[in-house]
Motif scaffolding. Structure first.
Motif, PDB file in Angstrom:
ATOM      1  N   SER A  11       3.265 -59.111  32.745  1.00 58.36           N
ATOM      2  CA  SER A  11       2.854 -58.225  33.749  1.00 58.36           C
ATOM      3  C   SER A  11       2.825 -56.599  33.029  1.00 58.36           C
ATOM      4  N   ALA A  12       1.837 -55.774  33.085  1.00 63.58           N
ATOM      5  CA  ALA A  12       2.322 -54.535  32.580  1.00 63.58           C
ATOM      6  C   ALA A  12       3.118 -53.669  33.105  1.00 63.58           C
ATOM      7  N   PHE A  13       3.798 -52.456  32.441  1.00 64.06           N
ATOM      8  CA  PHE A  13       4.868 -51.724  33.131  1.00 64.06           C
ATOM      9  C   PHE A  13       4.365 -50.827  33.701  1.00 64.06           C
ATOM     10  N   SER A  14       4.865 -50.268  34.687  1.00 66.18           N
ATOM     11  CA  SER A  14       4.284 -48.796  35.439  1.00 66.18           C
ATOM     12  C   SER A  14       4.515 -47.724  34.334  1.00 66.18           C
ATOM     13  N   PHE A  15       3.798 -46.638  34.342  1.00 64.16           N
ATOM     14  CA  PHE A  15       3.855 -45.444  33.704  1.00 64.16           C
ATOM     15  C   PHE A  15       3.338 -44.325  34.468  1.00 64.16           C
ATOM     16  N   SER A  16       3.559 -42.972  33.882  1.00 66.40           N
ATOM     17  CA  SER A  16       3.429 -41.837  34.598  1.00 66.40           C
ATOM     18  C   SER A  16       3.204 -40.780  33.439  1.00 66.40           C
ATOM     19  N   THR A  17       2.228 -40.107  33.736  1.00 63.26           N
ATOM     20  CA  THR A  17       1.822 -38.995  32.585  1.00 63.26           C
ATOM     21  C   THR A  17       1.436 -37.552  33.502  1.00 63.26           C
ATOM     22  N   THR A  18       1.465 -36.590  33.026  1.00 63.87           N
ATOM     23  CA  THR A  18       1.068 -35.414  33.464  1.00 63.87           C
ATOM     24  C   THR A  18       0.610 -34.314  32.113  1.00 63.87           C
ATOM     25  N   PHE A  19      -0.612 -33.578  32.332  1.00 61.99           N
ATOM     26  CA  PHE A  19      -0.727 -32.919  31.359  1.00 61.99           C
ATOM     27  C   PHE A  19      -1.630 -31.609  32.000  1.00 61.99           C
ATOM     28  N   ILE A  20      -1.676 -30.698  31.112  1.00 65.23           N
ATOM     29  CA  ILE A  20      -2.332 -29.453  31.578  1.00 65.23           C
ATOM     30  C   ILE A  20      -3.430 -29.149  30.452  1.00 65.23           C
ATOM     31  N   PHE A  21      -4.665 -28.944  30.952  1.00 64.28           N
ATOM     32  CA  PHE A  21      -5.880 -28.927  30.028  1.00 64.28           C
ATOM     33  C   PHE A  21      -6.743 -27.565  30.275  1.00 64.28           C
TER      34      PHE A  21
END
Length: 673
Positions: free
Chosen positions: A78-88
């Motif tokens: 089972s794949a882990f949870s992940f979180s990302t944020t970026f400004i473009f």
């Protein structure tokens, strides 16, 4: 013994590295000191911007975190949870057109070998896109509509898994935390925007959120998709970004990036982010502003003729530009550019003419984009600020079955509207002018469904309600693939959901005007539905709603169709030119739906939502007999009493009405605003 100690240390180091990868947390407030793996044309600028693309056409740029990231425990699939944020930010050299988009990507390798630029976004190529063996997850911010990938429009956000046919996509925008209303965003506006991507490994759920840089994260995501990434992601993957250029020079920037495995990505510090480069022309130097007048004075005696010539040219291209219009920015075209594009509005480039003005074909000198330029008159008493504001708002509409309104220009007593050019012209040309190519039923039905979808979007799918006000065959244009696109928003009105329209002028085309519209002067969604009903019968029967010069008694189309229906022979009214190769049930459905929409009682007409369901066979059409439809309840409004109102011609190429109604047909756009 020494070998054993080294082996133990190696195992411990690997375990520590693996554990740290599981809880990986990276934050870049600018990329000046970031350790990234770059390829293609990607680079980090001196002030810390991650610049994925530069002024090179048909190229790609990648930027990846250099170390592999663990997305699974080896014993657990089972794949882990992940979180990302970026400004473009996406900055185009052209105010109307843009190159291609940018994508956050999780891939088995950094660099994505074999990937192509342009519409492939540096992620895939024509051979491998869509293959499950890719093991690629991406969130695309796309500024080009690629029909081969079923893109919804040219300004959308999509979740891509192993290919560029997005699993879910929506127009770029966000739901305001203040009132929950959807706000549109233009991805290539040159303004910084923030994206949040979260995957819940337990719930198997992906969410993507977009917002202006200082708006904060909206509570309601733009995209929400239940999907298990366990089969997509390997135990270790690479995280990063991909972008590409096409024919229009476009720069793709990242200002900051944060990523967290098994947690929430750390917020970015906006005060530490690098500045975007200035968009537009540099200010003139003092040497130029001071020295130029001196040079002009010195050369006045020998350049007087040139100055006079320039004054004349300037007067020729003088535009009406008031201070309040500056806020509308890129939607404003220069008259000089439109004059050059149309070669001086020559008759050779004339596409059509009607009660609201002439339409010319043109090619914009800077971008080489083909456009259709409509010249109409306006009156200052009509509140031009409100009118232009509505034109700009309509220019933000994005739907595959609407002709994009690119912008406008004002000059003296003229208003010029600039639309995207449709190579196959208007639908009425195929219906009435006996072309060498006649539309068959499948093509007509596709046009009908497309126009219905576009009207449904106008009525319910946008942030405001848009009343088109002039639905008819001559305002439906066909693109290169003969898809129907509703155009000519010169009579369109906007108002907020939950409010009533306030228009009190009768505008539109005789034969498509609902009875209550002629009495009250108010255009509503129901009056659009009435006009759509006339349009349905027009397309199926190949006849105009009203034939003023018809020698027979059947000069009103809806009466003819009703008469055939009452006799149980409704197919007799169908256009013989479309042949006999059609689905009988579909033709009957459309003709009955035309009668249903043409009822004189507004509340008895279906909404466009219901119309779309009827056409898709997702909802059964009610029995017309049980509804008690009568001929008197279907008749079009008569011409009597219309001399005080503004009406347009029934077609862009038609002759005026008969003597009794010719004065009524002479209309100005301003009369309806």
């Amino acid at each position: 013994m020494l070998v054993l100690i080294k082996l133990i240390l190696l195992v411990v180091s690997a375990l520590v590295s693996f554990a740290s990868s599981q809880d990986l947390s990276i934050t870049y407030n600018g990329f000046r000191s970031a350790n990234l793996s770059l390829d293609g044309i990607a680079e980090v600028t001196p002030n810390g911007l991650l610049k994925l693309t530069n002024a090179t056409r048909q190229e790609k740029g990648h930027a990846f975190f250099p170390n592999p990231v663990s997305f699974k425990n080896p014993p657990n699939s089972s794949a882990f949870s992940f979180s990302t944020t970026f400004i473009f930010a996406i900055v185009s050299e052209d105010p109307i057109l843009c190159g291609h988009g940018i994508a956050f990507v999780i891939a088995p390798t950094k660099g994505l070998p074999g990937a192509l630029p342009s519409q492939y976004l540096g992620l895939f190529n024509g051979t491998n896109t869509g293959n499950d063996t890719n093991h690629v997850f991406a969130v695309e911010l796309d500024t080009i509509q690629s029909k081969e990938f079923n893109d919804i429009n040219d300004n959308h956000v999509g979740i891509d898994i192993n290919g560029l046919n997005s699993k879910q996509a929506k127009p770029a925008g966000y739901y305001s935390n203040d009132n929950g209303i959807f706000q549109n965003l233009t991805l290539f506006s040159g303004k910084a925007m923030q994206v949040w991507v979260d995957y819940d490994g337990t719930a198997k759920h992906i969410s993507v959120t977009l917002a202006p840089i200082r708006a904060g994260e909206p509570s309601k995501p733009l995209l929400s998709l239940t999907y298990d990434l366990s089969s997509v992601l390997h135990e270790t993957m690479y995280i990063g970004f991909s972008s590409s250029t096409g024919s229009v020079l476009t720069f793709h920037y990242l200002l900051g990036w944060s990523f967290k495995m098994n947690g929430v990505a750390q917020g970015l510090d906006l005060s530490q982010l690098p500045k975007l480069p200035r968009v537009g022309h540099k200010k003139k130097s003092k040497a130029l502003t001071i020295g130029l007048p001196i040079i002009l004075i010195a050369s006045l005696s020998i350049g007087i003729s040139g100055v006079i010539y320039r004054v004349r040219i300037k007067k020729k291209f003088t535009e009406v530009l008031e201070e309040w219009e500056r806020e509308f920015g890129p939607h404003r075209f220069k008259y000089k550019d439109l004059y050059i594009a149309t070669k001086g509005f020559r008759d050779k480039g004339l596409l059509g003419r009607g009660g609201f003005g002439r339409v010319y074909h043109g090619v914009l000198p800077s971008s080489k984009l083909e456009v259709a330029v409509k010249r109409v008159s306006h009156e200052s008493r009509q509140g031009m600020k409100q009118f232009v504001a509505e034109i700009v708002s309509i220019g933000r509409l994005r739907h595959r079955n609407l002709v994009p309104l690119l912008g406008y220009c004002r000059r003296k007593d003229e208003l010029l509207l600039v639309y995207e050019y449709m190579p196959n012209g208007s639908l009425d040309r195929f219906l009435y002018q006996q072309p060498e190519y006649t539309l068959n039923w499948n093509q007509r039905f596709r046009v009908i469904r497309g126009v219905a979808s576009g009207l449904f979007y106008l009525h319910e799918g946008w942030e405001q309600i848009v009343i088109h006000g002039d639905v008819k065959a001559s305002n439906v244009l066909l693109d290169s693939e003969l898809n129907g696109r509703l155009g000519d928003f010169g009579l369109a009105r906007l108002y907020d959901h939950g409010t009533d329209p306030q228009t009190t002028h009768v505008v539109g085309t005789l034969g498509y005007l609902a009875p209550e519209h002629t009495r009250t002067g108010k255009a509503t969604t129901r009056t659009d539905v009435y006009a759509f009903g006339a349009f349905l019968l027009e397309v199926v029967c190949g006849r105009r709603p009203i034939e003023p010069h018809s020698p027979t008694e059947d000069d009103i189309l809806v009466d003819r169709v009703f008469s055939c229906w009452k006799k149980g022979q409704i197919l007799e009214a169908a256009d013989a030119n479309m042949g006999l190769d059609y689905v009988k049930e579909e033709v009957e459905l459309v003709m009955k739906l035309g009668l249903l929409c043409s009822q004189s009682e507004p509340t008895a007409r279906p909404s466009m939502r219901q119309v779309v369901l009827y056409l898709d066979s997702a909802l059964a059409l009610p029995d017309l007999q049980s509804l008690g439809i009568s001929a008197t309840g279907l008749s079009f409004a008569s011409q009597e009493g219309f001399s005080d109102f503004n009406l347009s011609y029934p077609s862009s190429m038609d002759k005026p009405f008969s003597h009794a109604s010719s004065s009524a047909a002479e209309s100005l756009l301003s009369g309806g605003r």
